[in-house]
Design a protein around this motif. Structure first.
Motif, PDB file in Angstrom:
ATOM      1  N   MET A   3     -30.019 -38.626 -45.439  1.00  0.00           N
ATOM      2  CA  MET A   3     -30.971 -37.652 -44.904  1.00  0.00           C
ATOM      3  C   MET A   3     -30.215 -36.535 -44.209  1.00  0.00           C
ATOM      4  O   MET A   3     -29.005 -36.648 -43.941  1.00  0.00           O
ATOM      5  CB  MET A   3     -31.929 -38.321 -43.922  1.00  0.00           C
ATOM      6  CG  MET A   3     -31.285 -38.785 -42.631  1.00  0.00           C
ATOM      7  SD  MET A   3     -32.481 -39.541 -41.511  1.00  0.00           S
ATOM      8  CE  MET A   3     -32.597 -41.155 -42.248  1.00  0.00           C
ATOM      9  N   LYS A   4     -30.923 -35.462 -43.927  1.00  0.00           N
ATOM     10  CA  LYS A   4     -30.338 -34.369 -43.170  1.00  0.00           C
ATOM     11  C   LYS A   4     -30.158 -34.797 -41.719  1.00  0.00           C
ATOM     12  O   LYS A   4     -30.997 -35.495 -41.155  1.00  0.00           O
ATOM     13  CB  LYS A   4     -31.217 -33.120 -43.233  1.00  0.00           C
ATOM     14  CG  LYS A   4     -31.421 -32.554 -44.623  1.00  0.00           C
ATOM     15  CD  LYS A   4     -30.124 -32.013 -45.213  1.00  0.00           C
ATOM     16  CE  LYS A   4     -30.369 -31.357 -46.565  1.00  0.00           C
ATOM     17  NZ  LYS A   4     -29.109 -30.900 -47.204  1.00  0.00           N
ATOM     18  N   GLU A   7     -33.065 -34.409 -39.302  1.00  0.00           N
ATOM     19  CA  GLU A   7     -34.147 -35.394 -39.264  1.00  0.00           C
ATOM     20  C   GLU A   7     -33.916 -36.425 -38.164  1.00  0.00           C
ATOM     21  O   GLU A   7     -34.844 -36.822 -37.450  1.00  0.00           O
ATOM     22  CB  GLU A   7     -34.264 -36.112 -40.613  1.00  0.00           C
ATOM     23  CG  GLU A   7     -34.714 -35.235 -41.771  1.00  0.00           C
ATOM     24  CD  GLU A   7     -34.845 -36.024 -43.049  1.00  0.00           C
ATOM     25  OE1 GLU A   7     -35.714 -36.918 -43.115  1.00  0.00           O
ATOM     26  OE2 GLU A   7     -34.063 -35.765 -43.987  1.00  0.00           O
ATOM     27  N   SER A  10     -33.889 -34.580 -34.559  1.00  0.00           N
ATOM     28  CA  SER A  10     -35.252 -34.194 -34.163  1.00  0.00           C
ATOM     29  C   SER A  10     -36.032 -35.406 -33.675  1.00  0.00           C
ATOM     30  O   SER A  10     -36.782 -35.323 -32.688  1.00  0.00           O
ATOM     31  CB  SER A  10     -35.986 -33.535 -35.329  1.00  0.00           C
ATOM     32  OG  SER A  10     -35.381 -32.319 -35.690  1.00  0.00           O
ATOM     33  N   PHE A  11     -35.854 -36.534 -34.357  1.00  0.00           N
ATOM     34  CA  PHE A  11     -36.528 -37.770 -33.936  1.00  0.00           C
ATOM     35  C   PHE A  11     -36.047 -38.191 -32.548  1.00  0.00           C
ATOM     36  O   PHE A  11     -36.855 -38.530 -31.676  1.00  0.00           O
ATOM     37  CB  PHE A  11     -36.259 -38.881 -34.948  1.00  0.00           C
ATOM     38  CG  PHE A  11     -36.638 -40.244 -34.447  1.00  0.00           C
ATOM     39  CD1 PHE A  11     -37.971 -40.591 -34.287  1.00  0.00           C
ATOM     40  CD2 PHE A  11     -35.659 -41.171 -34.121  1.00  0.00           C
ATOM     41  CE1 PHE A  11     -38.328 -41.849 -33.804  1.00  0.00           C
ATOM     42  CE2 PHE A  11     -36.000 -42.426 -33.641  1.00  0.00           C
ATOM     43  CZ  PHE A  11     -37.340 -42.762 -33.486  1.00  0.00           C
ATOM     44  N   LYS A 347     -37.929 -46.170 -37.276  1.00  0.00           N
ATOM     45  CA  LYS A 347     -38.335 -44.893 -37.859  1.00  0.00           C
ATOM     46  C   LYS A 347     -37.803 -44.716 -39.272  1.00  0.00           C
ATOM     47  O   LYS A 347     -38.502 -44.215 -40.164  1.00  0.00           O
ATOM     48  CB  LYS A 347     -37.846 -43.744 -36.966  1.00  0.00           C
ATOM     49  CG  LYS A 347     -38.145 -42.345 -37.493  1.00  0.00           C
ATOM     50  CD  LYS A 347     -39.634 -42.073 -37.562  1.00  0.00           C
ATOM     51  CE  LYS A 347     -39.895 -40.641 -38.013  1.00  0.00           C
ATOM     52  NZ  LYS A 347     -41.348 -40.349 -38.108  1.00  0.00           N
ATOM     53  N   PHE A 348     -36.543 -45.118 -39.485  1.00  0.00           N
ATOM     54  CA  PHE A 348     -35.894 -44.946 -40.794  1.00  0.00           C
ATOM     55  C   PHE A 348     -35.382 -46.312 -41.279  1.00  0.00           C
ATOM     56  O   PHE A 348     -34.174 -46.583 -41.221  1.00  0.00           O
ATOM     57  CB  PHE A 348     -34.732 -43.952 -40.693  1.00  0.00           C
ATOM     58  CG  PHE A 348     -35.091 -42.631 -40.067  1.00  0.00           C
ATOM     59  CD1 PHE A 348     -35.843 -41.688 -40.764  1.00  0.00           C
ATOM     60  CD2 PHE A 348     -34.684 -42.317 -38.774  1.00  0.00           C
ATOM     61  CE1 PHE A 348     -36.169 -40.464 -40.202  1.00  0.00           C
ATOM     62  CE2 PHE A 348     -35.000 -41.098 -38.199  1.00  0.00           C
ATOM     63  CZ  PHE A 348     -35.751 -40.165 -38.909  1.00  0.00           C
TER      64      PHE A 348
END
Length: 367
Positions: A3-4, A7, A10-11, A347-348
């Motif tokens: 992922m970037k 991401e 920001s989380f 979250k991921f």
């Protein structure tokens, strides 16, 4: 899964906003680009050379640490210090470095909550809530659009008070306005004074959300010119601040409390002041260096204060009113790594992330 970098950051910054860090701190993205592709990450309390080497060997291109590797400006990059070597090696190998420090200390579900959880303390409160971070918005809206504007403000983060959301106060009244020649009124006509049934909507919000809240207000409001007021509040913000305080489920003798603390926090040694004659039940904590909170801990009625980095003469400041239990800086914050791991995995779930195998505590003990 990759992922970037944006991401992930920001989380993390939604969970622990950078605005809550202390003035001296340097939380946030230290090395790397927001658009960088991240394949897997390593979590550590400190970003050391050994942690960088571990990241290289395991193909991690992001290190999330609690303590920033850089606290102040650097003038040279010639590998003369461990800080310079870490930064140079991270850049050379394309490893992004991110720190989440006092902003994580200061939130309700952050570092200090981890300590409270391990001690089994339920519903702890912030020991020293921050002042000067709350504001109030009062905006005048035609009755027909009041619900629309309220919903937009709530969605932008306004109106949260403790365990309650969508909090507002509403006053109905009559507004007047006179559209001049170049006006484009949504209600009334140019050259004629208009009276309108309006609602004054009042909401509070933390100041770092002000821009997004004002954008939401303007975009949802029907008037060409929006009438509103912003007030700075002197209220403390009970959800943000330093340290925590709460009660153990049962009172313990000083000896039993120290044994319990040693077991739950997995420490090998505790520096403490003279044991009090009374039992220990109300406990204040501050992960990391917390001597600055001793007075607040005493005022909060704490029987014991768990923290780290107390200097010799600061132990005298307890004055037999409270027992100071200094468990060590690393030891008090070590479970922060588990907090970050849990949050990011939730979250991921498909993103590869783990805690470093390195013990970055620079302090060693001889028994």
């Amino acid at each position: 899964m990759s992922m970037k970098l944006l991401e992930i950051t920001s989380f993390l910054e939604n969970f622990a906003p950078l605005e809550w860090q202390e003035d001296y701190d340097n939380s946030g993205l230290i090395v790397g680009r927001p658009d960088q592709e991240i394949n897997q990450a390593l979590i550590s309390l400190d970003c050391t050379e050994a942690v960088i080497d571990e990241a290289i060997q395991s193909n991690c291109n992001l290190i999330i640490s609690h303590h920033p590797i850089v606290f102040k400006g650097m003038k040279r990059f010639n590998d003369a210090s461990y800080i310079e070597r870490v930064i140079s090696k991270a850049i050379k190998h394309g490893i992004a470095l991110y720190a989440i420090h006092t902003n994580l200390d200061n939130i309700q579900l952050g570092v200090n909550q981890q300590i409270m959880n391990r001690l089994g303390i339920q519903k702890p409160l912030i020991l020293s809530p921050k002042e000067g971070v709350l504001k109030k918005l009062s905006v005048f809206v035609p009755n027909t659009h009041a619900a629309q504007v309220r919903n937009a403000l709530f969605a932008a983060g306004a109106g949260n008070i403790g365990n309650y959301s969508e909090c507002s106060f509403n006053i109905d009244g009559t507004g007047t306005f006179f559209p001049k020649e170049n006006a484009n009124p949504s209600l009334g006509e140019i050259g004629i004074r208009e009276e309108a049934k309006e609602t004054s909507i009042e909401v509070i919000y933390p100041k770092h959300l002000e821009r997004s809240i004002l954008i939401a207000m303007f975009e949802s409001h029907p008037y060409e010119e929006v009438a509103y007021n912003i007030y700075s509040l002197s209220n403390t913000y009970q959800e943000i601040g330093s340290g925590m305080v709460g009660n153990l489920s049962e009172a313990l003798s000083a000896d039993d409390f120290l044994a319990y603390l040693k077991e739950k926090m997995q420490v090998s040694v505790i520096r403490h002041t003279q044991k009090l004659k009374k039992n220990i039940q109300r406990v204040a904590v501050c992960g990391g260096a917390g001597s600055f909170l001793l007075r607040q801990a005493i005022r909060a009625g704490a029987d014991a204060f768990i923290s780290a980095d107390f200097k010799y003469h600061e132990f005298f400041d307890a004055e037999n009113k409270i027992m100071i239990a200094d468990i060590g800086h690393f030891e008090s914050e070590q479970f922060t790594q588990h907090l970050l791991l849990e949050k990011i995995r939730n979250k991921f779930p498909n993103f590869a992330i783990r805690i470093t195998i390195e013990n970055t505590n620079p302090i060693k003990y001889y028994f």
